[in-house]
Design a protein around this motif. Structure first.
Motif, PDB file in Angstrom:
ATOM      1  N   ASN A  49       0.825  -1.204   0.000  1.00  0.00           N
ATOM      2  CA  ASN A  49       0.000   0.000   0.000  1.00  0.00           C
ATOM      3  C   ASN A  49       0.860   1.255   0.000  1.00  0.00           C
ATOM      4  N   LEU A  54       0.945   3.835   1.900  1.00  0.00           N
ATOM      5  CA  LEU A  54       1.497   4.255   3.193  1.00  0.00           C
ATOM      6  C   LEU A  54       2.843   3.569   3.446  1.00  0.00           C
ATOM      7  N   VAL A  55       2.901   2.280   3.199  1.00  0.00           N
ATOM      8  CA  VAL A  55       4.146   1.533   3.392  1.00  0.00           C
ATOM      9  C   VAL A  55       5.203   2.014   2.395  1.00  0.00           C
ATOM     10  N   ARG A  99       6.492   5.456   3.654  1.00  0.00           N
ATOM     11  CA  ARG A  99       7.264   5.413   4.899  1.00  0.00           C
ATOM     12  C   ARG A  99       8.508   4.543   4.775  1.00  0.00           C
ATOM     13  N   LYS A 117       1.127   8.964   8.928  1.00  0.00           N
ATOM     14  CA  LYS A 117       1.264   8.029  10.057  1.00  0.00           C
ATOM     15  C   LYS A 117       0.433   6.774   9.836  1.00  0.00           C
ATOM     16  N   PHE A 118       0.854   5.710  10.493  1.00  0.00           N
ATOM     17  CA  PHE A 118       0.048   4.496  10.532  1.00  0.00           C
ATOM     18  C   PHE A 118      -0.802   4.530  11.791  1.00  0.00           C
ATOM     19  N   CYS A 122      -4.332   2.816  11.845  1.00  0.00           N
ATOM     20  CA  CYS A 122      -5.173   1.618  11.933  1.00  0.00           C
ATOM     21  C   CYS A 122      -4.954   0.706  10.739  1.00  0.00           C
ATOM     22  N   GLY A 123      -4.512   1.247   9.618  1.00  0.00           N
ATOM     23  CA  GLY A 123      -4.287   0.428   8.432  1.00  0.00           C
ATOM     24  C   GLY A 123      -5.563  -0.065   7.777  1.00  0.00           C
ATOM     25  N   GLN A 124      -6.706   0.492   8.183  1.00  0.00           N
ATOM     26  CA  GLN A 124      -7.942   0.007   7.577  1.00  0.00           C
ATOM     27  C   GLN A 124      -8.969   1.108   7.332  1.00  0.00           C
ATOM     28  N   CYS A 153      -3.218   8.709   7.999  1.00  0.00           N
ATOM     29  CA  CYS A 153      -2.345   8.384   6.862  1.00  0.00           C
ATOM     30  C   CYS A 153      -2.708   9.211   5.632  1.00  0.00           C
ATOM     31  N   SER A 196      -3.834   6.754   2.488  1.00  0.00           N
ATOM     32  CA  SER A 196      -2.747   6.025   1.833  1.00  0.00           C
ATOM     33  C   SER A 196      -2.701   4.569   2.264  1.00  0.00           C
ATOM     34  N   CYS A 197      -3.287   4.244   3.436  1.00  0.00           N
ATOM     35  CA  CYS A 197      -3.269   2.842   3.872  1.00  0.00           C
ATOM     36  C   CYS A 197      -4.206   1.982   3.043  1.00  0.00           C
TER      37      CYS A 197
END
Ligand code: FES
Ligand code: FES
Lengths: 340, 159
Positions: free
Chosen positions: B24, B26-27, B30, B39-40, B42-44, B50, B61-62
């Motif tokens: 994704n 976000l990863v 970062r 920032k991360f 919740c990732g969902q 993010c 972005s996540c």
């Protein structure tokens, strides 16, 4: 469907810190050869303002500009011991420790300055702008930077100080059961106004009015920030969030931000806050501390407001629409209480 | 698994990286580009911290596959300041005490920027709507709403 307005009030008498083990915190202050000071703490600042407030306390006690103080927090490997950031204790406990450490460091700084100016340390004063001069003779002056350099490279002195604040541990009187768990109390009163929908059980916040007495507000904007934000954590505990909605049954626990409910920006309401300053005799510059207590009066005030609106008394948090609805059904409909 | 080459514009600078399928954004930002401002949380898709702008539009972005930004322009909090000068929104956040722990702040700023870019004079209700996908634990939102309104009115009023 009817929406009922209700108003509730609650007051808190909040002990700052705790009694356990004397609730100590330590601080170390030292100067660098640049004439700037470092405060080492292992207390944590999660955004409440501990760094700003301890910086102000240190600068004021040393008699140097606030820009000349750096606060290094939250490393228990390198910082001296602290019980932690909770129970509204940071400003009071850590602040007192910083003050004691800064006082000791100031003593060494004034001795070092006295040696450079060839006068008695008791005849010197700081101007708060980075200089030390002879009382009544401002031209006989030396900068804190030059004092730091002289101490470091010529006199072989460390301009440093140690501080600890420890509340005498209070034991329980075996006869009466009496004890005094805290030395310093803050106070607050909050009025919450809510609107309860008797068809859905939903509770909306309409407004809040509060007064907080928390000793001297060392940094009024940070105090306000704590009170504004903390009240919404209180509302959240009163109406929304819990990890175990059917405690002690662990079922239907939230797994993410979608299920763990918290108020969003659309749920907030006006909140009028009055801060009353009544300096605490044992607080640093009279401060107590606005931490955890920002949230506390909100919960009972909201519960009382719901009772006032629809006549149901819910003593199990959070007060979800389901609980409100069941209680309204059980009593055969909403029973608005008189508004005082 | 074979990696896929990916090129896009990151805060106005062209970047080229290799990503695993399914990575994704976000990863990618970062861990592969080293931009730690999104920032991360919740990732969902539940918290908004993010948030980034993709071709000027607000995205989480996540929940965005990195490969979908190929050839597009990605803007993060790291890119909104002007050299050493803070963006007016950042200034307003500081002046209005709109950050405490700061974890939500990158997402709040990007959501606010997306709003002001398309609507420079928003109403209070429009500000609330714009940040309604972002969770804040600390501030009670009020100072954030005031900061965005203040930035919109040129940083003058503490609305
Ligand atoms: S991390 Fe993307 S919405 Fe929470
Ligand atoms: S400032 Fe802490 S989450 Fe918003």
């Amino acid at each position: 469907m009817t929406r009922h307005r209700g108003r509730g009030i609650a007051s808190v008498n909040y002990p700052i810190g705790m009694n356990l083990g004397g609730d100590p915190s330590q601080a170390l202050v030292h100067s660098n050869p640049s004439g700037k000071f470092t405060v080492a703490l292992s207390s944590i600042d999660l955004g409440q303002g501990m760094k700003s407030v301890t910086r102000q306390i240190c600068a004021e006690t040393l008699g140097v500009p606030v820009e000349d103080v750096y606060v290094d927090t939250a490393d228990s490997d390198t910082g001296p011991h602290c019980m932690g950031s909770f129970a509204s204790r940071g400003t009071h406990r850590v602040g007192n420790a910083v003050m004691a450490a800064a006082r000791e460091a100031r003593g060494v700084m004034m001795e070092a300055a006295a040696e450079e100016l060839e006068v008695n340390a008791a005849d010197l004063e700081t101007d708060g702008r980075g200089n030390i001069h002879v009382k009544g003779a401002p031209h006989r002056s030396i900068s804190t930077k030059d004092v730091a350099i002289a101490a470091q490279f010529k006199q072989g002195k460390t301009i440093s100080g140690r501080g600890i604040f420890l509340v005498p541990l209070s034991d329980v009187d075996p006869e009466t059961g009496e004890m005094s768990p805290a030395t310093c109390y803050a106070h607050a009163c909050l009025v919450a106004e809510v609107e309860v929908d008797d068809e859905t059980g939903e509770v909306d916040m309409v407004r809040m009015d509060s007064a907080y007495e928390l000793g001297r507000a060392l940094n009024p904007r940070l105090v306000e920030q704590q009170l504004v934000g903390g009240a919404w954590m209180g509302v959240s505990h009163a109406l929304y969030e819990t990890p175990e909605p059917y405690y002690p049954e662990p079922i239907h626990g939230p797994r993410d931000f979608v299920e763990y409910l918290m108020p969003g920006p659309g749920d907030i309401c006006p909140h009028d806050i009055a801060v009353l300053e009544r300096p605490a005799p044992d607080g640093p510059f009279g401060a107590k501390g606005p931490g955890e207590m920002c949230a506390n009066p909100v919960l009972p005030a909201v519960a009382n407001a719901i009772f006032n609106a629809v006549g149901v008394r819910i003593d199990d948090l959070p007060i979800t629409p389901e609980k409100v609805l069941r209680a309204i059904k059980a009593q055969g409909g909403a029973r608005p209480q008189p508004r005082r | 698994m074979a990696k896929t080459p990916l090129q896009f514009s990151h805060n106005g600078r062209d970047v080229a990286i290799f990503v695993d399928g399914g990575t994704n954004l976000l990863v990618a930002l970062r861990e592969l580009i080293g931009d730690m401002t999104p920032k991360f949380g919740c990732g969902q898709g539940g918290c908004g911290t993010c948030s980034v702008l993709i071709d000027g539009e607000l995205h989480l972005s996540c929940l965005t596959l990195a490969e979908t930004v190929a050839g597009r322009s990605v803007e993060t909090l790291d890119g909104i300041k002007d050299g050493p000068n803070l963006h007016p929104l950042q200034r307003a956040f500081a002046d209005n005490f709109a950050a405490q722990c700061g974890y939500c702040t990158p997402g709040m700023l990007m959501a606010a920027k997306a709003l002001l870019d398309r609507n420079p004079q928003p109403s209070r209700a429009e500000v609330i709507e714009a940040i309604s996908g972002n969770v804040c634990r600390c501030t009670g939102y009020e100072p954030i709403i005031n900061a965005v309104l203040a930035a919109a009115s040129g940083g003058r009023a503490r609305a």
